[in-house]
Write a protein that holds these residues in place. Structure first.
Motif, PDB file in Angstrom:
ATOM      1  N   LEU A  76      -5.776   9.826  -7.751  1.00 14.41           N
ATOM      2  CA  LEU A  76      -6.014  11.185  -7.787  1.00 14.41           C
ATOM      3  C   LEU A  76      -6.930  11.798  -7.552  1.00 14.41           C
ATOM      4  CD1 LEU A  76      -3.815  13.023 -11.129  1.00 14.41           C
ATOM      5  CD2 LEU A  76      -2.959  11.490  -8.920  1.00 14.41           C
ATOM      6  N   VAL A  77      -7.372  11.595  -6.016  1.00 13.21           N
ATOM      7  CA  VAL A  77      -8.305  11.444  -5.444  1.00 13.21           C
ATOM      8  C   VAL A  77      -8.842  12.659  -5.338  1.00 13.21           C
ATOM      9  CG1 VAL A  77     -10.280  10.600  -3.942  1.00 13.21           C
ATOM     10  CG2 VAL A  77      -8.736   9.254  -4.463  1.00 13.21           C
ATOM     11  N   GLY A  78      -9.058  14.157  -5.343  1.00 12.87           N
ATOM     12  CA  GLY A  78      -9.694  16.028  -5.497  1.00 12.87           C
ATOM     13  C   GLY A  78     -10.521  15.765  -3.810  1.00 12.87           C
ATOM     14  N   GLY A  79      -9.680  17.131  -3.495  1.00 12.46           N
ATOM     15  CA  GLY A  79     -10.903  16.932  -2.075  1.00 12.46           C
ATOM     16  C   GLY A  79     -12.298  18.127  -2.341  1.00 12.46           C
ATOM     17  N   GLY A  80     -12.977  18.444  -0.927  1.00  5.83           N
ATOM     18  CA  GLY A  80     -14.157  18.996  -1.022  1.00  5.83           C
ATOM     19  C   GLY A  80     -14.697  18.774   0.369  1.00  5.83           C
ATOM     20  N   ASP A  81     -15.459  17.647   0.224  1.00  2.00           N
ATOM     21  CA  ASP A  81     -16.362  16.736   1.290  1.00  2.00           C
ATOM     22  C   ASP A  81     -16.174  15.845   1.901  1.00  2.00           C
ATOM     23  OD1 ASP A  81     -19.065  15.894   2.725  1.00  2.00           O
ATOM     24  OD2 ASP A  81     -19.539  17.755   2.543  1.00  2.00           O
ATOM     25  N   MET A 119       0.945  -1.423  -0.077  1.00  2.00           N
ATOM     26  CA  MET A 119      -0.396   0.106   0.349  1.00  2.00           C
ATOM     27  C   MET A 119       0.935   0.748  -0.431  1.00  2.00           C
ATOM     28  SD  MET A 119      -2.958   1.571   2.811  1.00  2.00           S
ATOM     29  CE  MET A 119      -2.300   0.909   3.891  1.00  2.00           C
ATOM     30  N   LYS A 120       0.387   2.312  -1.104  1.00  3.44           N
ATOM     31  CA  LYS A 120       1.130   3.505  -1.247  1.00  3.44           C
ATOM     32  C   LYS A 120       0.443   4.643  -0.980  1.00  3.44           C
ATOM     33  CE  LYS A 120       5.128   0.923  -3.237  1.00  3.44           C
ATOM     34  NZ  LYS A 120       6.046   0.685  -5.075  1.00  3.44           N
ATOM     35  N   LEU A 121       0.614   5.693  -0.057  1.00  7.94           N
ATOM     36  CA  LEU A 121      -0.413   6.408  -0.205  1.00  7.94           C
ATOM     37  C   LEU A 121       0.044   7.725  -0.152  1.00  7.94           C
ATOM     38  CD1 LEU A 121      -2.810   5.394   3.144  1.00  7.94           C
ATOM     39  CD2 LEU A 121      -2.935   4.907   0.376  1.00  7.94           C
ATOM     40  N   LEU A 122      -0.054   9.015  -1.057  1.00  9.38           N
ATOM     41  CA  LEU A 122       0.769  10.384  -0.335  1.00  9.38           C
ATOM     42  C   LEU A 122      -0.476  10.848  -0.152  1.00  9.38           C
ATOM     43  CD1 LEU A 122       3.241  11.843  -0.230  1.00  9.38           C
ATOM     44  CD2 LEU A 122       3.113  12.709  -2.822  1.00  9.38           C
ATOM     45  N   LEU A 123      -0.358  11.589   1.429  1.00 10.80           N
ATOM     46  CA  LEU A 123      -1.610  12.310   1.256  1.00 10.80           C
ATOM     47  C   LEU A 123      -1.248  14.034   2.209  1.00 10.80           C
ATOM     48  CD1 LEU A 123      -3.186   9.371   3.889  1.00 10.80           C
ATOM     49  CD2 LEU A 123      -3.637  10.362   1.526  1.00 10.80           C
ATOM     50  N   THR A 124      -1.954  14.729   0.994  1.00 12.32           N
ATOM     51  CA  THR A 124      -1.467  15.805   0.917  1.00 12.32           C
ATOM     52  C   THR A 124      -2.599  16.083   1.371  1.00 12.32           C
ATOM     53  OG1 THR A 124      -2.521  16.009  -1.360  1.00 12.32           O
ATOM     54  CG2 THR A 124      -0.709  15.151  -0.975  1.00 12.32           C
ATOM     55  N   SER A 125      -2.302  18.229   1.680  1.00  8.33           N
ATOM     56  CA  SER A 125      -3.290  18.696   2.320  1.00  8.33           C
ATOM     57  C   SER A 125      -3.412  19.516   0.015  1.00  8.33           C
ATOM     58  CB  SER A 125      -2.494  20.117   2.865  1.00  8.33           C
ATOM     59  OG  SER A 125      -3.796  21.158   3.248  1.00  8.33           O
ATOM     60  N   GLY A 161      -3.835  11.626  -2.410  1.00 11.59           N
ATOM     61  CA  GLY A 161      -4.858  12.980  -2.275  1.00 11.59           C
ATOM     62  C   GLY A 161      -4.920  13.801  -1.922  1.00 11.59           C
ATOM     63  N   LEU A 162      -5.551  14.928  -2.143  1.00 10.84           N
ATOM     64  CA  LEU A 162      -6.019  15.930  -2.016  1.00 10.84           C
ATOM     65  C   LEU A 162      -7.272  16.466  -0.883  1.00 10.84           C
ATOM     66  CD1 LEU A 162      -5.412  19.017  -4.576  1.00 10.84           C
ATOM     67  CD2 LEU A 162      -7.147  19.780  -2.104  1.00 10.84           C
ATOM     68  N   SER A 163      -6.505  17.149   0.374  1.00 12.30           N
ATOM     69  CA  SER A 163      -7.575  17.505   1.216  1.00 12.30           C
ATOM     70  C   SER A 163      -8.642  16.571   1.906  1.00 12.30           C
ATOM     71  CB  SER A 163      -8.182  18.518   0.604  1.00 12.30           C
ATOM     72  OG  SER A 163      -9.464  19.557   2.214  1.00 12.30           O
ATOM     73  N   PRO A 191      -6.407  18.998   7.564  1.00 14.04           N
ATOM     74  CA  PRO A 191      -5.270  19.726   6.754  1.00 14.04           C
ATOM     75  C   PRO A 191      -5.366  21.267   6.828  1.00 14.04           C
ATOM     76  CG  PRO A 191      -7.038  18.539   5.583  1.00 14.04           C
ATOM     77  CD  PRO A 191      -6.735  18.025   6.599  1.00 14.04           C
ATOM     78  N   HIS A 192      -5.296  21.854   5.691  1.00 13.21           N
ATOM     79  CA  HIS A 192      -4.341  23.414   5.764  1.00 13.21           C
ATOM     80  C   HIS A 192      -4.505  23.904   6.664  1.00 13.21           C
ATOM     81  CE1 HIS A 192      -6.186  22.127   1.882  1.00 13.21           C
ATOM     82  NE2 HIS A 192      -7.524  21.632   2.640  1.00 13.21           N
ATOM     83  N   LEU A 193      -3.526  23.596   7.586  1.00 13.84           N
ATOM     84  CA  LEU A 193      -3.072  24.537   9.311  1.00 13.84           C
ATOM     85  C   LEU A 193      -2.571  26.276   8.232  1.00 13.84           C
ATOM     86  CD1 LEU A 193      -2.399  24.439  12.053  1.00 13.84           C
ATOM     87  CD2 LEU A 193      -0.048  23.494  10.735  1.00 13.84           C
ATOM     88  N   ASP A 194      -3.281  26.562   9.262  1.00  8.36           N
ATOM     89  CA  ASP A 194      -3.768  27.706   9.299  1.00  8.36           C
ATOM     90  C   ASP A 194      -3.170  28.623   8.294  1.00  8.36           C
ATOM     91  OD1 ASP A 194      -2.394  28.373  11.822  1.00  8.36           O
ATOM     92  OD2 ASP A 194      -0.201  27.647  11.631  1.00  8.36           O
TER      93      ASP A 194
END
Length: 221
Positions: free
Chosen positions: A96-101, A1-7, A129-131, A166-169
């Motif tokens: 690539l899995v985008g952000g939202g709800d 399993m390889k995950l890159l979980l970004t903000s 992942g993104l957000s 995510p999205h700290l500050d």
């Protein structure tokens, strides 16, 4: 399993290098599929999809110079024969899995059947992942409440036993201060990673590593 979980996407060289390491080859030699579904659960999401895909909103994600990029809309999949879209997933290098709800994304992951396929797919492809696309892989997710799903619908898929905030500050999210996230993390019986938009969480077969050129903090409960 390889995950890159970004903000916020592939926002700096360190995160880009981590992505290439996970892929095992340059982005230019890599095929990808983008899932925009989560963005429809936020106000104005329908108009934001194009901006995310073309790279005019946020950090690079879809527009990284992939060898090929396809679009996989989860809400359409239940009405399409699986033999038309499952082979695409089996042949792609990066999802690539985008952000939202988170809740909206989780619902359609399950309704489409993709959630059931993920354990097998994650043996081959790299999940980026993104957000919300990152949060859904943990045991903690959020919702904007703009959809009509049952309130008890899950907000995450519980793939890894952490929480990501995510999205700290970030100026767009004034409630995402470190103090507020620390208070929230205290209510979650999991390790919580507060990460800004220059930070990602890399997971390889359960081993977690933070990749950052910005600010982050781990709250252990």
């Amino acid at each position: 399993m390889k995950l890159l979980l970004t903000s916020a996407g592939i926002s700096n060289a360190s995160i880009h290098n981590a992505l290439v390491e996970l892929l095992g080859k340059p982005v230019a030699e890599t095929t990808a599929l983008f899932i925009p579904t989560a963005i429809y659960g936020i106000a104005g999401g329908q108009g934001l999809v194009r901006e995310v895909i073309r790279g005019s909103l946020g950090d690079p994600f879809c527009e990284l110079g992939w060898k090929s990029l396809g679009l996989l809309e989860l809400t359409a999949l239940p009405s399409i024969k699986q033999e038309l879209w499952i082979p695409l997933l089996q042949e792609t290098d990066a999802l690539l899995v985008g952000g939202g709800d988170c809740q909206y994304l989780c619902y359609w992951m399950q309704q489409s059947g993709l959630a059931d396929l993920l354990p097998t797919l994650l043996n081959k492809l790299v999940y980026v992942g993104l957000s919300a696309g990152s949060m859904i892989m943990t045991r903690y997710g959020t919702t904007y409440g703009n959809h009509l799903l049952p309130a008890e619908s899950p907000k995450s898929l519980n793939i890894i036993d952490i929480a990501i905030h995510p999205h700290l500050d970030h100026e767009w999210f004034p409630s995402n201060s470190l103090d507020n996230i620390e208070k929230l993390a205290a209510t979650i019986p999991l390790p919580s990673y507060a990460i800004d938009d220059q930070t990602a969480v890399k997971v390889v077969d359960g081993v977690i590593e933070v990749v950052s050129e910005g600010k982050w903090k781990l709250f252990n409960n």
